[in-house]
Design an enzyme around this catalytic site. Structure first.
Site, PDB file in Angstrom:
ATOM      1  N   THR A 174       9.851  -8.190   0.085  1.00 39.76           N
ATOM      2  CA  THR A 174       8.622  -9.251  -0.456  1.00 39.76           C
ATOM      3  C   THR A 174       8.674 -10.126   0.793  1.00 39.76           C
ATOM      4  OG1 THR A 174       9.527  -9.200  -2.790  1.00 39.76           O
ATOM      5  CG2 THR A 174       8.619 -11.194  -2.134  1.00 39.76           C
TER       6      THR A 174
ATOM      7  N   HIS B  63      10.217 -35.210 -22.650  1.00 41.22           N
ATOM      8  CA  HIS B  63       9.371 -35.596 -21.541  1.00 41.22           C
ATOM      9  C   HIS B  63       7.847 -35.457 -21.159  1.00 41.22           C
ATOM     10  CE1 HIS B  63      13.317 -37.642 -20.664  1.00 41.22           C
ATOM     11  NE2 HIS B  63      13.771 -36.338 -20.677  1.00 41.22           N
TER      12      HIS B  63
ATOM     13  N   ASN C 172       0.055   1.295   6.040  1.00 44.12           N
ATOM     14  CA  ASN C 172       0.611   0.147   5.001  1.00 44.12           C
ATOM     15  C   ASN C 172       1.277  -0.963   6.067  1.00 44.12           C
ATOM     16  OD1 ASN C 172       2.114  -1.130   3.076  1.00 44.12           O
ATOM     17  ND2 ASN C 172       3.864   0.190   3.427  1.00 44.12           N
ATOM     18  N   GLY C 173       0.607  -1.961   5.870  1.00 41.40           N
ATOM     19  CA  GLY C 173       0.900  -3.351   6.693  1.00 41.40           C
ATOM     20  C   GLY C 173      -0.245  -4.053   7.043  1.00 41.40           C
TER      21      GLY C 173
ATOM     22  N   GLU D  16       2.369 -11.934 -17.267  1.00 46.26           N
ATOM     23  CA  GLU D  16       2.186 -11.053 -16.023  1.00 46.26           C
ATOM     24  C   GLU D  16       1.476  -9.645 -16.752  1.00 46.26           C
ATOM     25  OE1 GLU D  16       5.740  -9.659 -14.584  1.00 46.26           O
ATOM     26  OE2 GLU D  16       4.964  -8.697 -12.868  1.00 46.26           O
TER      27      GLU D  16
ATOM     28  N   SER E  37      16.181  -9.572  -4.038  1.00 46.23           N
ATOM     29  CA  SER E  37      14.859  -8.923  -4.138  1.00 46.23           C
ATOM     30  C   SER E  37      14.969  -7.663  -4.642  1.00 46.23           C
ATOM     31  CB  SER E  37      13.964  -9.014  -2.785  1.00 46.23           C
ATOM     32  OG  SER E  37      12.961  -8.205  -2.748  1.00 46.23           O
ATOM     33  N   GLN E  38      13.966  -7.135  -5.724  1.00 43.12           N
ATOM     34  CA  GLN E  38      14.179  -5.814  -6.192  1.00 43.12           C
ATOM     35  C   GLN E  38      13.835  -4.875  -4.951  1.00 43.12           C
ATOM     36  OE1 GLN E  38      13.290  -2.283  -7.150  1.00 43.12           O
ATOM     37  NE2 GLN E  38      11.273  -3.604  -6.866  1.00 43.12           N
ATOM     38  N   SER E  39      12.682  -5.404  -4.529  1.00 44.35           N
ATOM     39  CA  SER E  39      12.062  -4.256  -3.644  1.00 44.35           C
ATOM     40  C   SER E  39      12.715  -4.237  -2.193  1.00 44.35           C
ATOM     41  CB  SER E  39      10.603  -4.521  -3.398  1.00 44.35           C
ATOM     42  OG  SER E  39      10.301  -6.096  -2.940  1.00 44.35           O
TER      43      SER E  39
ATOM     44  N   LYS F 118       7.120 -12.411 -18.050  1.00 44.55           N
ATOM     45  CA  LYS F 118       6.686 -11.323 -18.446  1.00 44.55           C
ATOM     46  C   LYS F 118       5.413 -11.239 -19.229  1.00 44.55           C
ATOM     47  CE  LYS F 118       8.488  -9.240 -16.238  1.00 44.55           C
ATOM     48  NZ  LYS F 118       9.491  -9.622 -15.368  1.00 44.55           N
TER      49      LYS F 118
ATOM     50  N   ARG G 268       2.396   0.881  -6.037  1.00 42.54           N
ATOM     51  CA  ARG G 268       2.163  -0.178  -4.772  1.00 42.54           C
ATOM     52  C   ARG G 268       0.764  -0.618  -4.340  1.00 42.54           C
ATOM     53  NH1 ARG G 268       6.535   1.061  -1.387  1.00 42.54           N
ATOM     54  NH2 ARG G 268       5.474   0.170   0.374  1.00 42.54           N
TER      55      ARG G 268
ATOM     56  N   GLU H 191      11.727 -16.285 -17.393  1.00 42.49           N
ATOM     57  CA  GLU H 191      11.492 -15.063 -17.184  1.00 42.49           C
ATOM     58  C   GLU H 191      10.675 -14.265 -18.417  1.00 42.49           C
ATOM     59  OE1 GLU H 191      11.370 -13.217 -14.838  1.00 42.49           O
ATOM     60  OE2 GLU H 191      11.823 -11.010 -15.589  1.00 42.49           O
TER      61      GLU H 191
ATOM     62  N   LYS I  29       3.664  -4.196  -7.234  1.00 48.04           N
ATOM     63  CA  LYS I  29       4.974  -3.957  -7.526  1.00 48.04           C
ATOM     64  C   LYS I  29       5.731  -5.061  -6.503  1.00 48.04           C
ATOM     65  CE  LYS I  29       8.804  -2.727  -9.343  1.00 48.04           C
ATOM     66  NZ  LYS I  29       8.917  -3.373 -10.715  1.00 48.04           N
TER      67      LYS I  29
ATOM     68  N   TRP J  66      -3.922  -1.765  -1.919  1.00 51.62           N
ATOM     69  CA  TRP J  66      -3.832  -2.767  -2.610  1.00 51.62           C
ATOM     70  C   TRP J  66      -4.565  -3.858  -1.516  1.00 51.62           C
ATOM     71  CZ3 TRP J  66      -1.067  -7.845  -2.382  1.00 51.62           C
ATOM     72  CH2 TRP J  66      -1.235  -8.554  -3.408  1.00 51.62           C
TER      73      TRP J  66
ATOM     74  N   THR K  66      10.747 -12.942 -10.601  1.00 57.60           N
ATOM     75  CA  THR K  66      11.954 -12.381 -11.517  1.00 57.60           C
ATOM     76  C   THR K  66      12.954 -12.537 -10.802  1.00 57.60           C
ATOM     77  OG1 THR K  66      10.356 -11.122 -12.962  1.00 57.60           O
ATOM     78  CG2 THR K  66      12.644 -10.395 -12.672  1.00 57.60           C
ATOM     79  N   SER K  67      13.155 -12.312  -9.498  1.00 54.22           N
ATOM     80  CA  SER K  67      14.399 -12.158  -8.967  1.00 54.22           C
ATOM     81  C   SER K  67      14.829 -13.492  -8.697  1.00 54.22           C
ATOM     82  CB  SER K  67      14.159 -11.736  -7.404  1.00 54.22           C
ATOM     83  OG  SER K  67      13.841 -10.426  -7.392  1.00 54.22           O
TER      84      SER K  67
ATOM     85  N   CYS L  11       0.807  -1.090  -0.140  1.00 52.37           N
ATOM     86  CA  CYS L  11      -0.020   0.029   0.167  1.00 52.37           C
ATOM     87  C   CYS L  11       0.998   1.166  -0.094  1.00 52.37           C
ATOM     88  CB  CYS L  11      -0.793   0.035   1.344  1.00 52.37           C
ATOM     89  SG  CYS L  11      -2.239  -1.084   1.390  1.00 52.37           S
TER      90      CYS L  11
HETATM   91  C1  AGP Z   1       8.194  -9.360 -11.684  1.00 51.45           C
HETATM   92  O1  AGP Z   1       8.054  -9.030 -12.914  1.00 51.45           O
HETATM   93  C2  AGP Z   1       7.189  -9.650 -10.759  1.00 51.45           C
HETATM   94  N1  AGP Z   1       6.447  -8.298 -10.702  1.00 51.45           N
HETATM   95  C3  AGP Z   1       7.393 -10.340  -9.620  1.00 51.45           C
HETATM   96  O2  AGP Z   1       7.734 -11.935 -10.011  1.00 51.45           O
HETATM   97  C4  AGP Z   1       8.495  -9.857  -8.808  1.00 51.45           C
HETATM   98  O3  AGP Z   1       9.710 -10.164  -9.388  1.00 51.45           O
HETATM   99  C5  AGP Z   1       8.496 -10.730  -7.562  1.00 51.45           C
HETATM  100  O4  AGP Z   1       7.217 -10.581  -6.940  1.00 51.45           O
HETATM  101  C6  AGP Z   1       9.529 -10.576  -6.416  1.00 51.45           C
HETATM  102  O5  AGP Z   1       9.543  -9.390  -6.128  1.00 51.45           O
HETATM  103  P1  AGP Z   1      11.122  -8.558  -5.526  1.00 51.45           P
HETATM  104  O6  AGP Z   1      12.046  -8.702  -6.529  1.00 51.45           O
HETATM  105  O7  AGP Z   1      10.686  -7.180  -5.170  1.00 51.45           O
HETATM  106  O8  AGP Z   1      11.197  -9.513  -4.269  1.00 51.45           O
END
Ligand code: AGP
Length: 831
Positions: free
Chosen positions: A574, A725, A288-289, A709, A569-571, A706, A190, A702, A826, A261, A524-525, A159
């Site tokens: 997660t 197989h 947020n939480g 998604e 992890s991008q964010s 994409k 978010r 990946e 996100k 969200w 993705t990560s 959120c």
């Molecule tokens: C990526 O396009 C997705 N939105 C999703 O798989 C994402 O990579 C996943 O939720 C992990 O997020 P993070 O990298 O922030 O941990």
């Protein structure tokens, strides 16, 4: 003072403390109670304890207690209410339930079913013998304080929260509204199913006819389902109806905002934030939480006459604030806003970032957090913002300078106003009053919070990063930014053929000695880690295993202290990844973070790590973060394996490849038009398969992720070695199949896969290295995507880019929302 009197005094003090804190409680028992060891406490604070039966796996409640020394006591034998077996005392979850119980007492008074024992009972006292002997009135009973709670049982939901307070600078209502709404636009990635804001009304307008319990202007709350733009429309139409003057200036004004969200309750205005304490909006909260104990709080508040309107967990917070405020106001003297919030924090379990607004405390804002990210932005107008330490009420602002203050879940909502910010830490309460900022540290053990000093940091982010610029969508912008993001990711880390990763250097010996490396992530990560796995094994000679964070937790996977666990992890927020991190920490593994988000939970909780520096990624579909994650993990492999002579030539080839990488990515982006044409040809398909292997197994997964998604088309990435197989049965002349067959050790195997697919009349799209078209498709029947060639472990970075472009164009052509795909956010901060 003799021992007995001291004991009695201790109990009296405890009782007094309890009565002061929990005025409705009458809980200290005077019934005869004896411990197994003969120790006879003078009083007992009764409570429910939660027991867990290891035999039948059920939990049940049982009454036990705390004696005057705050020690746990319960019956000698505890019998499971389900299987009737005696359970192990150690399975008693005392602390948590003491806390829950105290909330109940606090809110309700002693429930009849829990009243003092009717007959003398013998309790098993859990105090260690040594302490029993010395127990005296010196051990201060702490009956009223709850212990610190673990944060990782739940993690914050996605959120966005935002607040804007202008001080000593005149701002029209229209301006204030726009700052709040714009803040929400920046945070919309978010969560985008509903939103809301609260601002001040005029004394002369809203609700003046009613007898409100405060003298100030009541707030006006706007809440709307749908995207931020629906809120914008509804705000302006409501403003008209309420006859609010948009040009009215405020010398000081505090507004709060939220984008949601949904987790608890469907997207609807009543479930949107700000959530309210009830009539007159005495307390408003954006959150947020997740509040994990909201049900018990709700039940008790309901019993105290509160009516709930939403299905959210958040609603208990403003109501609890009102409850605390009312109780405190009944007694002697007033209560400050921060005291109210502190008492509320004491009752909340879970993870949260909160902002409070209240007409009882006009022009003040309070924010606090535990778990979720929260930032404070400071913009002093008419001069340089003082970046020196600020603390308590002297704060930043021992001057009356005009200023603007912001709270936000993300820096991207602050950067257009100021670059001076501070990250709020867990258990801190930030109070803005009279233009000054005080930061207090909440501590369950202490009555009074300590004041905290904090320096402002300077944000290294340009406003352009959060804007689309000439691009139609963030996803497209972020795909095209990759030559730059990769350059930034490598900047300062590659010098004279040597990789330097400052964040790892102190732990390099431990990593090199580890029994295995475990890559852990989601989505993705996880794929990025999978792409880096082969080179990590090749250069380090350490076995690398892969874990999807949720699966690792489901299986309670084996993890040892000789392991190095790398969390990607991008964010950095997660939930699954953070819970897996908590699990790995508990098992003693060295935990390394790879994240794009400075100050994220992942960055803070891991032992060491590397920031990928991809820049702000706003599109929900991760693109540039993916490629930067791979580059960072390749650099990690180079650094860890740098002591091995046997791989020197390979390392040199990779470093040469890294230097050329941005340029090659720039070249592959020229396939944009070609990928659009391919998307056009696939627009009506139901399904798409992608086959890859080795370094490009991750590319297949990946690429498929994409497509599903954002383009909302079924798509599956598969290991080409597995084709025969099972998946081969799907092959016919209609189902489109992308085969990745760029040059590396797997090339000849992929050629044979292509032949087998051709033999079944497969509809192939083959991705190959430049100049290889005739090798992969001798009869010219298949569509070919030729990409620049690079050293094998970096090829996946090049190869994913046409797939990202394909997903993007498919989405646009199919008419779906590229940046905010259906049902997604996100970062996924719920389990
Ligand atoms: C990526 O396009 C997705 N939105 C999703 O798989 C994402 O990579 C996943 O939720 C992990 O997020 P993070 O990298 O922030 O941990």
């Amino acid at each position: 003072m003799d021992g007995n009197r001291a004991k009695k005094k201790g109990v009296k003090k405890a009782r007094h403390e309890l009565m002061v804190k929990f005025p409705t409680a009458g809980i200290v028992s005077n019934q005869p109670i004896t411990c197994m060891d003969g120790h006879s406490p003078d009083g007992l604070l009764l409570l429910f304890l939660k027991h867990h039966c290891l035999r039948c796996e059920s939990s049940f409640w049982y009454s036990g207690g705390f004696d005057e020394h705050n020690e746990v006591m319960h019956d000698e034998e505890i019998v499971c209410s389900t299987c009737k077996q005696v359970v192990d005392h150690s399975a008693v979850h005392t602390l948590k339930n003491k806390y829950i119980f105290l909330i109940l007492v606090f809110l309700l008074g002693i429930p009849p079913s829990l009243s003092v024992p009717t007959k003398p009972r013998i309790f098993n006292c859990q105090r260690p013998k040594s302490r029993r002997a010395s127990a005296s009135s010196e051990s201060r009973p702490r009956l009223a304080t709850a212990p610190p709670l673990r944060l990782f049982g739940s993690v914050a939901t996605m959120c966005g929260i935002f607040a804007y307070l202008n001080y000593n600078v005149g701002r029209e209502r229209r301006y204030i509204l726009e700052v709040l709404l714009n803040g929400l636009r920046r945070l919309e990635y978010r969560g985008y199913d509903s939103s809301g804001i609260a601002i001040d009304s005029d004394m002369s307008s809203v609700m003046q006819s009613k007898s409100k319990p405060y003298d100030t202007a009541p707030p006006v709350v706007f809440r709307q389902e749908g995207k931020i733009e629906s809120l914008v429309t509804s705000v302006y139409s409501e403003v008209d109806k309420l006859d609010l003057d948009l040009e009215k200036p405020f010398l000081v004004h505090a507004g709060i905002a939220h984008t949601r969200w949904a987790t608890h309750g469907v997207p609807a205005p009543r479930n949107s934030h700000p959530q309210s304490s009830g009539e007159f909006d005495e307390f408003l909260v954006v959150h947020n939480g997740i509040i994990t104990n909201y049900e018990v709080l709700k039940q008790t508040l309901v019993r105290h006459g509160f009516t709930f309107e939403s299905d959210t967990d958040t609603e208990v917070i403003p109501k609890l604030a009102k409850f605390v405020f009312d109780k405190a106001s009944d007694g002697e003297g007033g209560v400050t806003f921060s005291q109210v919030v502190m008492e509320v924090m004491r009752q909340l379990e879970g993870a949260y970032a909160l902002i409070f607004k209240s007409p009882h405390y006009p022009n003040e804002l309070i924010a606090c957090k535990r778990g979720s990210t929260l930032l404070l932005g400071v913009n002093e107008l008419g001069g340089e913002t003082s970046r020196h330490l600020f603390h308590d009420v002297k704060a930043l602002t021992a001057n009356d300078k005009p200023k603007e203050l912001f709270f936000s879940s993300d820096l991207c909502a602050i950067v257009e106003h100021t670059k001076n910010y501070a990250a709020v830490e867990d258990d801190e309460i930030v109070h803005i009053k009279d233009g000054s900022v005080s930061i207090l540290k909440f501590d369950y053990e202490k009555e009074k919070p300590a004041s905290v000093q904090r320096a402002l940091s300077v944000l290294e982010m340009e406003v352009e990063q959060i804007k689309k610029g000439d691009f139609d969508h963030f996803m497209k912008k972020e795909i095209h930014e990759q030559p730059d993001s990769l350059t930034t990711s490598m900047r300062g880390r590659l010098k004279d053929g040597v990789v330097g990763l400052g964040g790892l250097k102190d732990h390099m010996r431990t990593i090199r000695r580890s029994r295995r490396i475990i890559f852990i992530g989601c989505g993705t990560s996880y794929h990025a880690a999978l792409a880096a796995r082969p080179i990590m094994e090749e250069l380090t000679d350490i076995p690398v295993t892969m874990e999807i964070a949720s699966d690792m937790l489901d299986r309670k996977a084996l993890i040892f202290k000789e392991d190095t666990a790398v969390f990607v992890s991008q964010s950095g927020e997660t939930a699954d990844t953070l819970l897996a991190l908590e699990y790995a920490l508990q098992h003693g593994a060295l935990c390394v973070g790879v994240t794009n988000t400075v100050g994220s939970t992942l960055a803070r909780k891991t032992h060491c790590g590397v920031h990928i520096n991809a820049g702000c990624e706003i599109g929900v579909a991760s693109t540039k973060a993916y490629t930067c994650q791979i580059v960072v993990m390749v650099m990690m492999a180079l650094a860890i394996g740098s002591d091995k002579m046997s791989t020197l030539a390979k390392r040199e080839a990779i470093i040469a490849g890294l230097t050329k990488l941005p340029e090659k990515v720039h070249d592959v982006l020229k396939l944009d038009g070609e990928m659009k044409a391919l998307a056009q040809s696939l627009i009506d398909e139901q399904s798409l398969l992608m086959f890859g292997r080795g370094n490009n197994y991750a590319t297949a997964l990946e690429g498929a992720l994409k497509v599903k998604e954002v383009a909302l088309m079924h798509s599956e990435g598969m290991l080409a070695g597995e084709m025969k197989h099972g998946p081969l049965a799907l092959v016919d002349e209609y189902l489109p199949i992308i085969v990745i067959a760029t040059r590396d050790d797997s090339f000849s195997k992929q050629q044979s896969v292509i032949q087998q697919l051709h033999a079944r009349k497969g509809r192939l799209i083959v991705m190959c290295s430049e100049g290889d078209a005739s090798l992969v498709c001798p009869d010219g029947r298949s569509r070919v995507i030729e990409v620049p060639r690079i050293v094998d472990c970096l090829q996946s970075i090049i190869n994913i880019i046409p797939m990202q472009l394909l997903a993007y164009h498919l989405t646009v052509l199919r008419g779906y929302n590229v940046d905010q795909p259906r049902n997604l956010a996100k970062s996924v901060t719920t389990q």
